[in-house]
Write an enzyme that holds these catalytic residues in place. Structure first.
Site, PDB file in Angstrom:
ATOM      1  N   TRP A 183     -38.865  12.417-104.328  1.00  0.00           N
ATOM      2  CA  TRP A 183     -40.195  12.816-104.412  1.00  0.00           C
ATOM      3  C   TRP A 183     -40.512  13.503-105.334  1.00  0.00           C
ATOM      4  CZ3 TRP A 183     -43.237  17.078-103.771  1.00  0.00           C
ATOM      5  CH2 TRP A 183     -44.728  16.783-104.302  1.00  0.00           C
ATOM      6  N   GLU A 224     -40.606   7.860-103.161  1.00  0.00           N
ATOM      7  CA  GLU A 224     -41.801   8.045-102.422  1.00  0.00           C
ATOM      8  C   GLU A 224     -43.058   7.911-103.509  1.00  0.00           C
ATOM      9  OE1 GLU A 224     -41.720  11.718-100.133  1.00  0.00           O
ATOM     10  OE2 GLU A 224     -43.686  11.223 -99.236  1.00  0.00           O
ATOM     11  N   LYS A 226     -47.289   8.287-104.268  1.00  0.00           N
ATOM     12  CA  LYS A 226     -48.326   9.196-103.773  1.00  0.00           C
ATOM     13  C   LYS A 226     -49.521   8.776-104.622  1.00  0.00           C
ATOM     14  CE  LYS A 226     -49.198  14.057-102.898  1.00  0.00           C
ATOM     15  NZ  LYS A 226     -48.648  15.411-102.433  1.00  0.00           N
ATOM     16  N   ASP A 257     -45.622   7.337 -96.965  1.00  0.00           N
ATOM     17  CA  ASP A 257     -45.984   8.916 -96.381  1.00  0.00           C
ATOM     18  C   ASP A 257     -47.548   8.499 -95.748  1.00  0.00           C
ATOM     19  OD1 ASP A 257     -47.380  11.287 -95.988  1.00  0.00           O
ATOM     20  OD2 ASP A 257     -45.551  12.292 -96.818  1.00  0.00           O
ATOM     21  N   HIS A 260     -50.411   9.836 -98.230  1.00  0.00           N
ATOM     22  CA  HIS A 260     -50.473   9.272 -99.693  1.00  0.00           C
ATOM     23  C   HIS A 260     -51.141   8.331-100.137  1.00  0.00           C
ATOM     24  CE1 HIS A 260     -46.186  11.697-100.567  1.00  0.00           C
ATOM     25  NE2 HIS A 260     -47.092  12.414 -99.713  1.00  0.00           N
ATOM     26  N   HIS A 284     -42.706   8.526 -93.934  1.00  0.00           N
ATOM     27  CA  HIS A 284     -42.864   9.959 -93.528  1.00  0.00           C
ATOM     28  C   HIS A 284     -44.098   9.930 -92.772  1.00  0.00           C
ATOM     29  CE1 HIS A 284     -40.907  12.196 -97.101  1.00  0.00           C
ATOM     30  NE2 HIS A 284     -39.880  11.777 -96.087  1.00  0.00           N
ATOM     31  N   ASP A 292     -54.238  14.931 -97.869  1.00  0.00           N
ATOM     32  CA  ASP A 292     -52.891  14.956 -97.360  1.00  0.00           C
ATOM     33  C   ASP A 292     -52.505  16.411 -97.021  1.00  0.00           C
ATOM     34  OD1 ASP A 292     -50.226  14.031 -97.317  1.00  0.00           O
ATOM     35  OD2 ASP A 292     -49.866  14.643 -99.586  1.00  0.00           O
ATOM     36  N   ASP A 294     -50.887  17.297 -94.326  1.00  0.00           N
ATOM     37  CA  ASP A 294     -49.578  17.517 -93.368  1.00  0.00           C
ATOM     38  C   ASP A 294     -49.829  18.164 -92.244  1.00  0.00           C
ATOM     39  OD1 ASP A 294     -47.673  16.045 -95.169  1.00  0.00           O
ATOM     40  OD2 ASP A 294     -48.242  17.454 -96.778  1.00  0.00           O
ATOM     41  N   ASP A 324     -42.962  14.084 -91.919  1.00  0.00           N
ATOM     42  CA  ASP A 324     -43.196  15.133 -92.954  1.00  0.00           C
ATOM     43  C   ASP A 324     -44.577  15.946 -92.568  1.00  0.00           C
ATOM     44  OD1 ASP A 324     -43.373  16.610 -95.459  1.00  0.00           O
ATOM     45  OD2 ASP A 324     -43.696  14.554 -96.599  1.00  0.00           O
TER      46      ASP A 324
HETATM   47  C1  RNT Z   1     -45.175  15.510-100.713  1.00  0.00           C
HETATM   48  C2  RNT Z   1     -44.365  14.592-100.200  1.00  0.00           C
HETATM   49  C3  RNT Z   1     -42.959  15.004 -99.855  1.00  0.00           C
HETATM   50  C4  RNT Z   1     -42.774  16.336 -99.384  1.00  0.00           C
HETATM   51  C5  RNT Z   1     -41.489  16.704 -98.835  1.00  0.00           C
HETATM   52  C6  RNT Z   1     -41.351  18.286 -98.623  1.00  0.00           C
HETATM   53  O1  RNT Z   1     -46.475  14.978-100.726  1.00  0.00           O
HETATM   54  O2  RNT Z   1     -44.743  14.159 -98.954  1.00  0.00           O
HETATM   55  O3  RNT Z   1     -42.166  14.236 -99.086  1.00  0.00           O
HETATM   56  O4  RNT Z   1     -43.870  16.527 -98.267  1.00  0.00           O
HETATM   57  O5  RNT Z   1     -40.629  16.421 -99.693  1.00  0.00           O
HETATM   58 ZN    ZN Z   2     -43.684  13.019 -97.771  1.00  0.00          ZN
END
Ligand code: RNT
Ligand code: ZN
Length: 416
Positions: A183, A224, A226, A257, A260, A284, A292, A294, A324
Site C-alpha cells: 500500500w 491495495e 484506495k 480494504d 477504501h 483488510h 476511512d 479504521d 486493518d
Molecule cells: C491505509 C491502508 C494500509 C494501512 C496499513 C498500516 O489506508 O489501509 O493497509 O492501514 O498498511
Molecule cells: Zn488497509
C-alpha cells in the site's frame, strides 16, 4: 440444565445446516492479526518512531502502548488468550528488531525479522508482511514509488524488493506462504494538473519490484487500492481502477480494504467480480465511521456481508482475511480481541446461513421465501454455536474475558 448447544444444533438442522460442519470449517480458516494495533502504527525504527504521512491516523492516547518488540509480543500473547482459531501475525517492515542501529528502509534484511519468525514458529502462527511506504522523510511530500524524483523512486523500489525477499525467507522458515501487501500513500490534496504521469511512474516502479524473482510458494504479492486519504483527498495514484488493472495484468493479488471506497459502497459485492479476474484476494477488514477511520471491527452488517460473500462464492481458499484497524483510544488488547473475535463470529454466522434453502427459493424465483429465510437466519441461535466453539478452543468469553484483560491492564499496561 438445558444444553443450549444441543438445542441450537437441532434448530439449525431443521434449516438444513450442520453446526458441526460449520465449526469444523470455521476452525480451519486463518485470520491475519495486524501487529500495528498494538502501538498505533509506530514501529520500532527509532525509540520515538510514530505514524506520520500517508493520510492514515491513529487517534486517542490510552496508556500502555507497546514500546518495543518484547512488549508487543507480550500484548499479542495476552490478546491470543481470548482469540479462538488459527491466527497469523501480520507485520509491517517498521516492526523489525534493529537493535538500536539505523537500518534504512532499503537496507532491511531477514535478520531484522528473525526474532519474530522464531516467535511465530513457537506459537504455531503463520505470518504476513508489508513494506512500509510512510512515516519516513522520503515519503513526506506524499510521493514514494510515483515520485517525480528518480532517486526517491529508486529508494522505495529497493525497499519493496528487500521486503519481498524478507517475506520469501519468512515463508521458507515457516514452511508456509506469506502474503506481502503493497500500500502506497501517494496522492495529492488538491486537483492535479497531471493525473497520468504519477500513475505511469507507479506502474513502472512496481514492475521493477515484481520482476525480481521470488518464489510464489513462499510469498504472494498483493496491491491495495484506495479512494482518498487525509492530504490526498483529490487524487490517489493507486486508485481502485489502477490496482485492479495492475493486479489483473500481472496476475497478482488485489487487496480490498473495507474503508477504501465511497461510504455506501461495500467490498462484499466486489468479491465475486474481482475473483473472476485476479487469482486471489487479500481483505483488510476494517470499520470506517463516516470516513476511512479504521475503527475496531464489529460483527455488524458490513462485516457479516463480507463473510457471507466469501462463503457464498465458495472462495474460502482464495480469500486471505486480514484485519486493518487501529484505535488508540481504548485498551489495545480489547481492540484486537473485539475485532478478531467479531470477524470470526461473522464468519461463523456466514457458515451457519441456511444457504441451501435460500438458493432453492432463489432458483424457484420465490423471493418472498428467500427474504424470509434471510431475516429468520438473524434469529437462529448462532451465539450458542459461538459459545460452544470458544469453549472447545479453551478461550474465555464475556465477563471472564473482560476480567482477564482488565487484570493485564492493571498489572502490565498501566505500569509502562
Ligand atoms: C491505509 C491502508 C494500509 C494501512 C496499513 C498500516 O489506508 O489501509 O493497509 O492501514 O498498511
Ligand atoms: Zn488497509
Amino acid at each position: 440444565m438445558a444444553n443450549t448447544y444441543k438445542d441450537a444444533k437441532d434448530m439449525y438442522a431443521k434449516f438444513g445446516v450442520d453446526t458441526e460442519k460449520a465449526i469444523q470449517v470455521l476452525d480451519s480458516i486463518p485470520l491475519s492479526m495486524h501487529c500495528w494495533q498494538g502501538d498505533d502504527v509506530g514501529g520500532f525504527e527509532t525509540p520515538d518512531a510514530e505514524l506520520s504521512g500517508g493520510g492514515i491516523q491513529a487517534t486517542g492516547n490510552f496508556p500502555g502502548k507497546a514500546r518495543n518488540p518484547d512488549e508487543l509480543r507480550a500484548d499479542i500473547s495476552e490478546a491470543m488468550k481470548y482469540i479462538p482459531g488459527k491466527t497469523r501475525l501480520n507485520l509491517h517492515a517498521i516492526y523489525g528488531e534493529f537493535g538500536g542501529k539505523k537500518a534504512d528502509r532499503n537496507q532491511i534484511e531477514y535478520k531484522h525479522f528473525k526474532g519474530w519468525v522464531d516467535w511465530c514458529k513457537s506459537k504455531n502462527m503463520g505470518m504476513d508482511f508489508n513494506p512500509t511506504f510512510f512515516s519516513h522523510p522520503l515519503a513526506a511530500d506524499g510521493f514514494t514509488l510515483s515520485s517525480a524524483d528518480k532517486s526517491v523512486r529508486q529508494f522505495w523500489v529497493e525497499h519493496g524488493i528487500a521486503c519481498r525477499k524478507i517475506a520469501e525467507k519468512m515463508g521458507k522458515e515457516l514452511g508456509d506462504t506469506v502474503v506481502t501487501n503493497f500500500w502506497m500513500p501517494d496522492g495529492m490534496k488538491d486537483f492535479p494538473a497531471d493525473r497520468l504521469a504519477p500513475r505511469e511512474r507507479m506502474a513502472d516502479s512496481l514492475d521493477k519490484i515484481f520482476k525480481v524473482p521470488v518464489s510464489k510458494k513462499y510469498n504472494k504479492d498483493s496491491v491495495e487500492c484506495k479512494l482518498f486519504g487525509i492530504g490526498s483527498e483529490s487524487y490517489v495514484v493507486g486508485s481502485h481502477e489502477f490496482f485492479m488493472g495492475y493486479a489483473v495484468k500481472n496476475k497478482i493479488l488485489l487487496t480490498l480494504d473495507s474503508g477504501h471506497f465511497h461510504p455506501t459502497e461495500t467490498i462484499a459485492d466486489k468479491i465475486s467480480s474481482v475473483l473472476l479476474f485476479v487469482p486471489e484476494i487479500l481483505l483488510h477488514v476494517s470499520r470506517g465511521v463516516r470516513w476511512d477511520s479504521d475503527h475496531v471491527v464489529l460483527s455488524d452488517d458490513n462485516t457479516m456481508a463480507i463473510m457471507q460473500e466469501i462463503v457464498r462464492t465458495g472462495s474460502l481458499a482464495k480469500v486471505h482475511i486480514g484485519m486493518d484497524f487501529f484505535d488508540a483510544s481504548i485498551n489495545r488488547i480489547f481492540a484486537w480481541v473485539i475485532g478478531m473475535r467479531a470477524a470470526r463470529k461473522s464468519l461463523l454466522c456466514a457458515l451457519l446461513d441456511p444457504l441451501a434453502l435460500m438458493r432453492n427459493a432463489e432458483n424457484a424465483e420465490d423471493y418472498g421465501v428467500r427474504l424470509t429465510l434471510m431475516e429468520e437466519a438473524r434469529n437462529l441461535p448462532s451465539s450458542a454455536v459461538w459459545q460452544e466453539y470458544c469453549k472447545r478452543a479453551g478461550k474465555p468469553c464475556g465477563l471472564k474475558m473482560i476480567e482477564g484483560v482488565k487484570k493485564y491492564e492493571q498489572k502490565v499496561l498501566m505500569k509502562r
